[in-house]
Design an enzyme around this catalytic site. Sequence first.
Site, PDB file in Angstrom:
ATOM      1  N   HIS A  16       0.952  -1.089  -0.023  1.00  0.00           N
ATOM      2  CA  HIS A  16       0.046   0.056  -0.092  1.00  0.00           C
ATOM      3  C   HIS A  16       0.972   1.300  -0.119  1.00  0.00           C
ATOM      4  O   HIS A  16       1.600   1.466   0.956  1.00  0.00           O
ATOM      5  CB  HIS A  16      -0.972  -0.131   1.370  1.00  0.00           C
ATOM      6  CG  HIS A  16      -2.086   1.057   1.189  1.00  0.00           C
ATOM      7  ND1 HIS A  16      -3.378   0.535   1.362  1.00  0.00           N
ATOM      8  CD2 HIS A  16      -2.280   2.265   0.813  1.00  0.00           C
ATOM      9  CE1 HIS A  16      -4.155   1.528   1.466  1.00  0.00           C
ATOM     10  NE2 HIS A  16      -3.379   2.396   0.733  1.00  0.00           N
ATOM     11  N   LEU A  17       0.920   2.048  -0.952  1.00  0.00           N
ATOM     12  CA  LEU A  17       1.710   3.126  -1.329  1.00  0.00           C
ATOM     13  C   LEU A  17       1.546   4.214  -0.150  1.00  0.00           C
ATOM     14  O   LEU A  17       0.318   4.292   0.327  1.00  0.00           O
ATOM     15  CB  LEU A  17       1.180   3.946  -2.688  1.00  0.00           C
ATOM     16  CG  LEU A  17       1.962   4.981  -2.905  1.00  0.00           C
ATOM     17  CD1 LEU A  17       3.157   4.885  -3.485  1.00  0.00           C
ATOM     18  CD2 LEU A  17       0.943   5.949  -3.784  1.00  0.00           C
ATOM     19  N   HIS A  18       2.536   4.698   0.535  1.00  0.00           N
ATOM     20  CA  HIS A  18       2.502   5.940   1.286  1.00  0.00           C
ATOM     21  C   HIS A  18       3.708   6.650   1.157  1.00  0.00           C
ATOM     22  O   HIS A  18       4.719   6.192   0.666  1.00  0.00           O
ATOM     23  CB  HIS A  18       2.015   5.345   2.774  1.00  0.00           C
ATOM     24  CG  HIS A  18       3.366   4.334   3.054  1.00  0.00           C
ATOM     25  ND1 HIS A  18       3.420   2.929   2.674  1.00  0.00           N
ATOM     26  CD2 HIS A  18       4.485   4.482   3.832  1.00  0.00           C
ATOM     27  CE1 HIS A  18       4.488   2.474   3.272  1.00  0.00           C
ATOM     28  NE2 HIS A  18       5.016   2.992   4.050  1.00  0.00           N
ATOM     29  N   GLN A  19       3.264   7.991   1.320  1.00  0.00           N
ATOM     30  CA  GLN A  19       4.446   9.045   1.121  1.00  0.00           C
ATOM     31  C   GLN A  19       4.940   9.627   2.533  1.00  0.00           C
ATOM     32  O   GLN A  19       4.001  10.020   3.238  1.00  0.00           O
ATOM     33  CB  GLN A  19       4.323  10.042   0.456  1.00  0.00           C
ATOM     34  CG  GLN A  19       5.362  11.271   0.054  1.00  0.00           C
ATOM     35  CD  GLN A  19       5.182  12.064  -1.040  1.00  0.00           C
ATOM     36  OE1 GLN A  19       5.636  11.522  -1.969  1.00  0.00           O
ATOM     37  NE2 GLN A  19       4.630  12.938  -0.901  1.00  0.00           N
TER      38      GLN A  19
END
Length: 185
Positions: free
Chosen positions: A143-146
Amino acid sequence: MLAGMTSEPELQRGVGEPDGFRRLWTPHRMAYIQGENKPTGPAPDDGCPFCSIPKLSDEDGLIVQRGESVFAVLNLYPYNGGHLMVVPYRHVADYTELDGPETAELGEFTKRAMTALRAASGAHGFNIGMNQGAAAGAGIAAHLHQHVVPRWGGDANFMPVVGHTKVLPQLLADTRKVLAEAWSA
């Protein structure tokens, strides 16, 4: 040697041996090391915390702000006080999988996170980035997260260098409240 710091021979002592209170304990890190809150697989229903956090109240989920496509949340295992992550609601692993509105809102939330962190904490600078894939260091690669990590001049003091730990002077719930208020200002 600084008071409270442990010398190399003392680090080699066994558990239970007296050390004159010279150890720095960070027991909250053990949850991260042991994989607490990490998904068991790549699908959203495999225990992805970024899929379950939005179902919680802002306070319980440590959510600072919600948008249409993304939300800003405090990191449970922060690199620095105020360490935020901007996360799409949609369960995607790679930045190239975001659609146009998700990409735009992720960028806008990153800017707003920086503004709120400057207002709430006087941050001097930021480390901003995403680790794409487990090989690149992503703790939750599915799950993409910045990350938006506030920095201050001199914040890399002796604690992380010698003590291998960070000292965060505020509870996450209090940090969330201050940043949520600064976000709206």
